[in-house]
Design an enzyme around this catalytic site. Structure first.
Site, PDB file in Angstrom:
ATOM      1  N   LYS A   1      -2.209  -9.275  -6.178  1.00  0.00           N
ATOM      2  CA  LYS A   1      -2.857  -9.375  -7.485  1.00  0.00           C
ATOM      3  C   LYS A   1      -2.906 -10.818  -7.988  1.00  0.00           C
ATOM      4  O   LYS A   1      -3.910 -11.241  -8.582  1.00  0.00           O
ATOM      5  CB  LYS A   1      -2.160  -8.459  -8.504  1.00  0.00           C
ATOM      6  CG  LYS A   1      -2.292  -6.977  -8.185  1.00  0.00           C
ATOM      7  CD  LYS A   1      -3.754  -6.518  -8.166  1.00  0.00           C
ATOM      8  CE  LYS A   1      -3.897  -5.019  -8.003  1.00  0.00           C
ATOM      9  NZ  LYS A   1      -5.304  -4.565  -8.020  1.00  0.00           N
TER      10      LYS A   1
ATOM     11  N   TYR B   1       2.163  -6.076  -3.570  1.00  0.00           N
ATOM     12  CA  TYR B   1       1.231  -5.803  -4.667  1.00  0.00           C
ATOM     13  C   TYR B   1       1.119  -7.005  -5.605  1.00  0.00           C
ATOM     14  O   TYR B   1       0.013  -7.440  -5.951  1.00  0.00           O
ATOM     15  CB  TYR B   1       1.735  -4.566  -5.425  1.00  0.00           C
ATOM     16  CG  TYR B   1       0.826  -4.080  -6.520  1.00  0.00           C
ATOM     17  CD1 TYR B   1      -0.394  -3.474  -6.234  1.00  0.00           C
ATOM     18  CD2 TYR B   1       1.195  -4.190  -7.863  1.00  0.00           C
ATOM     19  CE1 TYR B   1      -1.220  -3.001  -7.241  1.00  0.00           C
ATOM     20  CE2 TYR B   1       0.378  -3.718  -8.877  1.00  0.00           C
ATOM     21  CZ  TYR B   1      -0.828  -3.124  -8.561  1.00  0.00           C
ATOM     22  OH  TYR B   1      -1.647  -2.661  -9.564  1.00  0.00           O
TER      23      TYR B   1
ATOM     24  N   ASP C   1     -13.958   2.554   3.535  1.00  0.00           N
ATOM     25  CA  ASP C   1     -12.620   1.970   3.388  1.00  0.00           C
ATOM     26  C   ASP C   1     -12.825   0.459   3.221  1.00  0.00           C
ATOM     27  O   ASP C   1     -13.306  -0.205   4.142  1.00  0.00           O
ATOM     28  CB  ASP C   1     -11.825   2.291   4.662  1.00  0.00           C
ATOM     29  CG  ASP C   1     -10.478   1.599   4.711  1.00  0.00           C
ATOM     30  OD1 ASP C   1     -10.182   0.779   3.827  1.00  0.00           O
ATOM     31  OD2 ASP C   1      -9.731   1.882   5.664  1.00  0.00           O
ATOM     32  N   VAL C   2     -12.494  -0.071   2.050  1.00  0.00           N
ATOM     33  CA  VAL C   2     -12.802  -1.494   1.792  1.00  0.00           C
ATOM     34  C   VAL C   2     -12.042  -2.431   2.719  1.00  0.00           C
ATOM     35  O   VAL C   2     -12.429  -3.588   2.886  1.00  0.00           O
ATOM     36  CB  VAL C   2     -12.562  -1.892   0.308  1.00  0.00           C
ATOM     37  CG1 VAL C   2     -13.490  -1.139  -0.627  1.00  0.00           C
ATOM     38  CG2 VAL C   2     -11.108  -1.740  -0.091  1.00  0.00           C
TER      39      VAL C   2
ATOM     40  N   ASN D   1     -12.185  -2.407  -7.623  1.00  0.00           N
ATOM     41  CA  ASN D   1     -11.077  -1.675  -8.235  1.00  0.00           C
ATOM     42  C   ASN D   1     -10.140  -1.044  -7.205  1.00  0.00           C
ATOM     43  O   ASN D   1      -8.957  -0.857  -7.486  1.00  0.00           O
ATOM     44  CB  ASN D   1     -11.667  -0.585  -9.150  1.00  0.00           C
ATOM     45  CG  ASN D   1     -10.637   0.456  -9.526  1.00  0.00           C
ATOM     46  OD1 ASN D   1      -9.794   0.224 -10.398  1.00  0.00           O
ATOM     47  ND2 ASN D   1     -10.648   1.593  -8.848  1.00  0.00           N
TER      48      ASN D   1
END
Ligand code: BGC
Length: 259
Positions: free
Chosen positions: A161, A157, A64-65, A91
């Site tokens: 980003k 989000y 899990d990053v 990603n």
């Protein structure tokens, strides 16, 4: 001229579906060895590995990053298997549940930031330890058109980003003296499970296509091919910038009429 990544050791996070899978397969097609990171659905990661093994070589790594200990363990596994890393593709990401800011659940908001931004940073940090020491390597952060396009209901989000875009630039500046490149690859609407709700309904699909001058959704493989190009020496002078692969979604298509 053919692009070859033969012998390069790549890690793609979230590589068992969607864009990550497309990137993993394209890198392998170009000759790279690929570590397929995943968190759930080991069988999907295994299927990607099996496809890659026919062309090159793959390992699967569950991590899990957003968990720094698991990220450290993932890089240790890479060291043990292949002695390091040449290409990192950050990603793994979620866009989270749609919620207006005034009704947001802070834990859900934070989760998006932890995976999409902090997760990418901790993988980049581990990769850069190795890449700056060996004086070579490429990091590709998968952002989105929402690096620059606002999106109601997805504030975590879009914030993640946009931040990831600037993170690429700053890391590129830090890493440049060591011959290491850091880029963002910003996809538009690529047909994957993440946006299935939209493309599986004719009304929402029509609305989406009106936002894309090329009038179609992209394919994961079209992002994969660009990742190969960016990771290769064909892009040896490209660092610290974002490459948008979006059918011109960022070209404000409403301005094709009026104005
Ligand atoms: C999102 C997709 C969306 C696309 C275009 C991506 O970043 O993950 O769900 O279709 O942006 O809006």
């Amino acid at each position: 001229m053919n692009i070859s990544l033969k012998g390069k050791r790549a890690l793609v996070t979230g590589a068992n579906s969607g864009i990550g899978q497309g990137i993993a397969l394209s890198l392998a097609e170009a000759g790279a060895k690929v570590a397929v990171n995943y968190i759930v659905h080991p069988e999907a990661a295994e299927a990607v590995k099996e496809t890659i093994d026919k062309k090159s070589e793959a390992i699967t790594i569950q991590a899990d990053v957003s968990n720094p200990e698991q990220v450290k363990a993932m890089f240790k596994q890479l060291d043990d298997s292949w002695g390091g890393i040449d290409i990192l593709v950050n990603n793994a990401g979620i866009d989270g549940k749609r919620m207006m800011s005034w009704e947001a659940d802070l834990d859900a908001w934070r989760k998006v930031i932890e995976i999409d931004l902090i997760g990418a940073f901790s993988c980049a940090s581990e990769a850069l330890k190795r890449m700056t020491a060996q004086k070579s390597g490429v990091i590709i952060n998968i952002t989105s058109v929402h690096e620059v396009i606002a999106w109601s209901g997805y504030s975590a989000y879009t914030a993640a980003k946009a931040a990831l875009g600037m993170l690429s630039k700053t890391l590129a500046q830090e890493a440049a003296p060591y011959g290491v490149r850091v880029l963002s690859l910003a996809p538009g609407a690529i047909q994957t499970p993440i946006n299935q709700d939209v493309w599986s309904n004719p009304d929402t699909l029509k609305d989406l296509l009106e936002k894309i001058p090329l009038n179609r959704m992209g394919k994961a493989e079209e992002i994969g091919k660009m990742a190969v190009l960016l990771a290769s020496d064909f892009a040896s002078y490209l660092t610290g910038t974002s490459v948008f692969v979006d059918g011109a979604m960022t070209d404000y298509p409403d301005f094709s009429h009026g104005g």
